[in-house]
Design a protein around this motif. Sequence first.
Motif, short mmCIF file in Angstrom:
data_model
loop_
_atom_site.label_atom_id
_atom_site.label_comp_id
_atom_site.label_asym_id
_atom_site.label_seq_id
_atom_site.Cartn_x
_atom_site.Cartn_y
_atom_site.Cartn_z
N ALA A 224 0.83 -1.21 0.00
CA ALA A 224 0.00 0.00 0.00
C ALA A 224 0.86 1.26 0.00
N SER A 225 1.93 1.25 0.79
CA SER A 225 2.80 2.43 0.87
C SER A 225 3.55 2.66 -0.44
N MET A 226 4.03 1.58 -1.05
CA MET A 226 4.73 1.71 -2.33
C MET A 226 3.78 2.21 -3.43
N LEU A 227 2.55 1.73 -3.45
CA LEU A 227 1.58 2.19 -4.45
C LEU A 227 1.32 3.69 -4.30
N ALA A 228 1.21 4.15 -3.04
CA ALA A 228 0.97 5.58 -2.81
C ALA A 228 2.16 6.42 -3.26
N VAL A 229 3.37 5.97 -2.96
CA VAL A 229 4.56 6.73 -3.33
C VAL A 229 4.78 6.71 -4.83
N LEU A 230 4.56 5.56 -5.47
CA LEU A 230 4.77 5.47 -6.92
C LEU A 230 3.80 6.36 -7.70
N ALA A 231 2.67 6.70 -7.09
CA ALA A 231 1.71 7.58 -7.75
C ALA A 231 1.95 9.05 -7.45
N SER A 232 2.99 9.38 -6.68
CA SER A 232 3.23 10.76 -6.27
C SER A 232 3.94 11.55 -7.37
N GLU A 233 3.94 12.88 -7.20
CA GLU A 233 4.49 13.78 -8.21
C GLU A 233 6.00 13.62 -8.37
N PHE A 234 6.73 13.49 -7.25
CA PHE A 234 8.19 13.45 -7.36
C PHE A 234 8.67 12.18 -8.06
N ASN A 256 11.06 6.50 0.75
CA ASN A 256 9.91 7.27 1.23
C ASN A 256 8.76 6.39 1.67
N ALA A 257 8.72 5.17 1.16
CA ALA A 257 7.64 4.25 1.56
C ALA A 257 7.94 3.52 2.86
N MET A 258 9.15 3.67 3.38
CA MET A 258 9.55 2.88 4.54
C MET A 258 9.00 3.38 5.87
N LEU A 259 8.65 4.66 5.97
CA LEU A 259 8.19 5.18 7.26
C LEU A 259 6.95 4.45 7.79
N PRO A 260 5.88 4.33 7.01
CA PRO A 260 4.73 3.55 7.54
C PRO A 260 5.05 2.08 7.74
N VAL A 261 5.98 1.54 6.94
CA VAL A 261 6.36 0.14 7.12
C VAL A 261 7.07 -0.04 8.46
N ILE A 262 7.93 0.90 8.83
CA ILE A 262 8.63 0.83 10.11
C ILE A 262 7.64 0.91 11.27
N LEU A 325 15.16 5.23 14.08
CA LEU A 325 15.12 4.90 12.64
C LEU A 325 14.37 5.96 11.85
N TYR A 326 13.30 6.50 12.44
CA TYR A 326 12.58 7.59 11.79
C TYR A 326 13.54 8.76 11.52
N GLY A 327 14.33 9.11 12.55
CA GLY A 327 15.25 10.21 12.39
C GLY A 327 16.32 9.96 11.36
N VAL A 328 16.73 8.69 11.21
CA VAL A 328 17.74 8.35 10.21
C VAL A 328 17.16 8.44 8.80
N ILE A 329 15.92 7.94 8.64
CA ILE A 329 15.30 7.94 7.31
C ILE A 329 14.79 9.31 6.92
N ASP A 330 14.16 10.01 7.87
CA ASP A 330 13.57 11.31 7.57
C ASP A 330 14.10 12.33 8.57
N PRO A 331 15.07 13.18 8.19
CA PRO A 331 15.63 14.17 9.13
C PRO A 331 14.60 15.14 9.72
N ARG A 332 13.45 15.30 9.07
CA ARG A 332 12.44 16.20 9.60
C ARG A 332 11.93 15.75 10.96
N VAL A 333 11.96 14.43 11.21
CA VAL A 333 11.52 13.90 12.50
C VAL A 333 12.42 14.38 13.61
N ARG A 334 13.72 14.49 13.34
CA ARG A 334 14.66 14.97 14.36
C ARG A 334 14.38 16.43 14.70
N LEU A 335 14.01 17.23 13.70
CA LEU A 335 13.72 18.64 13.95
C LEU A 335 12.44 18.80 14.77
#
Length: 337
Positions: A224-234, A256-262, A325-335
Amino acid sequence: MLTMIGKRLMFAIPSLIGVVIVTFLLTRALPGDPAAYFAGPAATKEAVEQIRKKLGFDKPLIEQFFRYANDLAHGDFGTSLTTGQPVATEIRNRLPASAELTLLGLIVSIAIAIPLGVLAATRPGSWIDHLCRVTTTAGVSLPVFFTGLVLVYVFYFQLGWSPAPLGRLDVFYSAPPTITGFYLIDTLIARDFEAFRSALSQLILPATTLAIFSLAPIARMTRASMLAVLASEFVRTARASGLSPATVIVTYAFRNAMLPVITTLSMVFSFLLGANVLVEKVFAWPGIGSYAVEALISSDFAPVQGFVLTMAVMYVLLNLVIDILYGVIDPRVRLEG
């Protein structure tokens, strides 16, 4: 990152205090009288009261709780009435068995579920997508104890491929010197490859049982997460830039699909801690789950309280690892932390 970890630990303290209080009250609310159980069916009322007084169960509930909390503050989980051993010692000896089984089951499920979910998302409507859906449906539908019994019946009773489900090692092998408590690691350190083979063969069926149980939510969330990311603009922009499909999937979509999987992995691990109790009973596994069940049957409060508190601490530590792990994958979580 250190600030975020400190905040998470501070939030965990009230949760652990709540677990201690609730566990204490629930064990006292359970049916059964430990004093009557250990006195035996032929004991007189005076004998039961004498045992109850010796165990401290004649004291007011609030006094029992503060005595229990004081013992916990000194690292004393109490003493098991059935074995006569300190609960902390029993949990320390049995925890590696449960951890080895749970971690191996989780590793096997991750190794299968994440690639399966990614392939299903990149090939919607294909045979592998249908396989992913069937696998996740079966994994959710089958109770973990039923799966274990079926595997034992097929691979031990019918085919004879698996050893008897009677613990961590075959009866012909002795346990390796305790270094980590994980037999797979300790036997390799001791260079006892026959014992390693025996430990691995004993682990296959119970670990597979847990893997089947945990595979479904991981694969479903990955898809589900990969399908959502593959359909995104970036992702569409990356494809339009001429990047190869492998680069788009691995570098842009997968991370980008790993956050909900984690997040799902943290929940699955907590489910496995509960499912472990049933799997340990099916395979006669000497872990803390079977220890807690045996104590619960005999109304032995201290091991049950120690088991629940240990599970709560493990869950808090797991959530801390997930936050890191969130902070490693997405630096915004650390902020934000």
